[in-house]
Motif scaffolding. Structure first.
Motif, PDB file in Angstrom:
ATOM      1  N   ASP A  44     -22.441  37.244 -15.241  1.00 47.78           N
ATOM      2  CA  ASP A  44     -23.060  38.387 -14.570  1.00 47.78           C
ATOM      3  C   ASP A  44     -22.580  38.546 -13.129  1.00 47.78           C
ATOM      4  N   ALA A  45     -21.594  37.774 -12.729  1.00 50.38           N
ATOM      5  CA  ALA A  45     -21.067  37.842 -11.362  1.00 50.38           C
ATOM      6  C   ALA A  45     -19.567  38.112 -11.386  1.00 50.38           C
ATOM      7  N   ARG A  46     -19.095  38.818 -10.390  1.00 51.25           N
ATOM      8  CA  ARG A  46     -17.651  38.987 -10.193  1.00 51.25           C
ATOM      9  C   ARG A  46     -17.204  37.918  -9.212  1.00 51.25           C
ATOM     10  N   ARG A  47     -16.229  37.128  -9.630  1.00 46.82           N
ATOM     11  CA  ARG A  47     -15.804  35.985  -8.826  1.00 46.82           C
ATOM     12  C   ARG A  47     -14.298  36.030  -8.623  1.00 46.82           C
ATOM     13  N   ALA A  48     -13.883  35.858  -7.407  1.00 48.01           N
ATOM     14  CA  ALA A  48     -12.456  35.935  -7.100  1.00 48.01           C
ATOM     15  C   ALA A  48     -12.081  34.868  -6.071  1.00 48.01           C
ATOM     16  N   ALA A  49     -11.068  34.089  -6.407  1.00 46.25           N
ATOM     17  CA  ALA A  49     -10.542  33.128  -5.441  1.00 46.25           C
ATOM     18  C   ALA A  49      -9.882  33.880  -4.292  1.00 46.25           C
ATOM     19  N   VAL A  50      -9.944  33.319  -3.108  1.00 46.75           N
ATOM     20  CA  VAL A  50      -9.358  33.954  -1.933  1.00 46.75           C
ATOM     21  C   VAL A  50      -8.337  33.007  -1.304  1.00 46.75           C
ATOM     22  N   THR A  51      -7.370  33.590  -0.620  1.00 46.67           N
ATOM     23  CA  THR A  51      -6.392  32.792   0.117  1.00 46.67           C
ATOM     24  C   THR A  51      -7.085  32.154   1.310  1.00 46.67           C
ATOM     25  N   THR A  52      -6.914  30.853   1.458  1.00 46.43           N
ATOM     26  CA  THR A  52      -7.600  30.136   2.523  1.00 46.43           C
ATOM     27  C   THR A  52      -6.604  29.512   3.491  1.00 46.43           C
ATOM     28  N   LEU A  53      -7.083  29.240   4.698  1.00 47.65           N
ATOM     29  CA  LEU A  53      -6.262  28.525   5.671  1.00 47.65           C
ATOM     30  C   LEU A  53      -5.898  27.148   5.141  1.00 47.65           C
ATOM     31  N   ASP A  54      -6.867  26.486   4.514  1.00 45.26           N
ATOM     32  CA  ASP A  54      -6.684  25.141   3.986  1.00 45.26           C
ATOM     33  C   ASP A  54      -6.402  25.226   2.492  1.00 45.26           C
ATOM     34  N   PRO A  55      -5.170  24.999   2.070  1.00 43.83           N
ATOM     35  CA  PRO A  55      -4.849  25.144   0.639  1.00 43.83           C
ATOM     36  C   PRO A  55      -5.425  24.032  -0.221  1.00 43.83           C
ATOM     37  N   THR A  56      -5.995  22.981   0.395  1.00 44.64           N
ATOM     38  CA  THR A  56      -6.599  21.901  -0.387  1.00 44.64           C
ATOM     39  C   THR A  56      -8.075  22.162  -0.664  1.00 44.64           C
ATOM     40  N   ARG A  57      -8.611  23.277  -0.166  1.00 41.67           N
ATOM     41  CA  ARG A  57     -10.026  23.596  -0.365  1.00 41.67           C
ATOM     42  C   ARG A  57     -10.140  24.964  -1.049  1.00 41.67           C
ATOM     43  N   ARG A  58     -10.650  24.980  -2.273  1.00 41.37           N
ATOM     44  CA  ARG A  58     -10.750  26.215  -3.049  1.00 41.37           C
ATOM     45  C   ARG A  58     -12.030  26.963  -2.662  1.00 41.37           C
TER      46      ARG A  58
END
Length: 342
Positions: A182-196
């Motif tokens: 029931d949620a829209r979820r999207a990964a985002v580009t982060t400063l720290d690539p080791t933290r999702r």
């Protein structure tokens, strides 16, 4: 305040050794980069091993809910070791943040239903909370049995199979369970690539309230901040170790650059900050004012990691800004983690 450091008891030392030995075998620089590029953002086989053989996700969960019945000190031991190697793992978001959130509800049914999977590492939980400004006030609102809003900086939020949401209600913040579908979820580009991190949007989504009122978001935030401070301390200590090792090997003017007094002073300053971070973390684990002590630890440990990472870049020279070297990852972790949880 206790005079015994709970992170260095005999049991804690054994836990530390077990985690460090496993990470030395399975989470070297190449493995970390492979985990960063993996679909989940971490090595799920390594995470399964950490959970099944060492029980890291179960540490702070009571035995009646499938956990080990330990405490935040043991969690901090694990996170310090994960921080040393910059190992991507859902320990902070799922085991700590969501685990503590569920325990703070006092809802026995929800804890019995959700915590065993989190403790075993077979379920991955995410907590949608913060608005875009990063102030960690609830981004979502609950009304008439449904939740609306968009939460940012959701740890592992794009692939969690348990989704919790902190939302505003007429009687203060509450904790709600929303079906991931029931949620829209999207990964985002982060400063720290080791933290999702992810953005989670819920639009008139059915929600089940888990707390009974008076959900203590401040205690939850500072418990997570204390765990993050341990991770920062481990990363800062390892950044200093790598820098000292490099200055012993790199030669200039016929001698190792670590022998120059100016560089010795700079590394000594980093050492002082790392020890200050350890002291602040000890104070948070043993002090009487939980929120103040945790906030102090987060502030001091953030500063220590930023300083250690900056000096790591400077003292390594040009090699530190290449993709192949780990220095830029410590630098990115330093600045990304200093903003997490405020």
């Amino acid at each position: 305040m206790s005079h015994v450091d709970p992170m260095w008891t005999e049991e804690a030392r054994a836990l530390r050794e077990s985690v460090r030995t496993l990470l030395a075998r399975r989470s070297g620089p190449e493995a970390v980069r492979a985990a960063m590029a993996a679909p989940l953002g971490y090595d799920d086989e390594l995470w399964s091993t950490l959970c099944e053989q060492i029980g890291v996700a179960a540490l702070a969960i009571p035995e009646e809910y499938g956990g080990a019945g330990a405490g935040l000190a043991e969690v901090c031991v694990v996170l310090e070791e994960l921080g040393r190697t910059l190992t991507p793992a859902p320990m902070l978001g799922s085991a700590v943040l969501c685990g503590q959130a569920l325990l703070l509800t006092g809802n026995d049914e929800a804890c019995r239903r959700l915590l065993p999977g989190i403790a075993a590492g077979s379920s991955l939980a995410a907590l949608a909370w913060s608005d875009e400004d990063g102030r960690w006030s609830p981004a979502c609102e609950f009304r008439d049995g449904r939740v609306d809003g968009r939460a940012h900086y959701v740890l592992d939020g794009d692939h969690a199979d348990v989704l919790l949401v902190v939302a505003r209600t007429p009687d203060g913040p509450g904790l709600f369970e929303v079906a991931p579908a029931d949620a829209r979820r999207a990964a985002v580009t982060t400063l720290d690539p080791t933290r999702r991190l992810a953005v989670v949007t819920v639009s008139n989504a059915p929600a089940r309230r888990l707390d009974t009122g008076g959900f203590d978001t401040e205690r939850l935030r500072w418990a997570a901040a204390m765990a993050l401070a341990a991770e920062q301390t481990g990363a800062a200590a390892r950044a200093l170790e790598l820098t000292v090792e490099y200055t012993k090997q790199r030669r200039q003017f016929g001698r190792p650059i670590g022998g120059f007094q100016a560089l010795k002073h700079r590394m000594a300053d980093v050492h002082v900050q790392v020890e200050a971070a350890r002291s602040a973390l000890y104070g948070a684990l043993t002090g009487d004012d939980f929120e103040l002590d945790a906030a102090t630890a987060k502030t001091v440990c953030s500063a220590a990691l930023r300083h250690a990472a900056a000096e790591m870049i400077q003292l390594h020279g040009g090699v530190a800004i290449t993709w192949e070297h780990d220095a830029h990852l410590y630098f990115k972790r330093a600045h990304g983690s200093s903003l997490l949880f405020g």
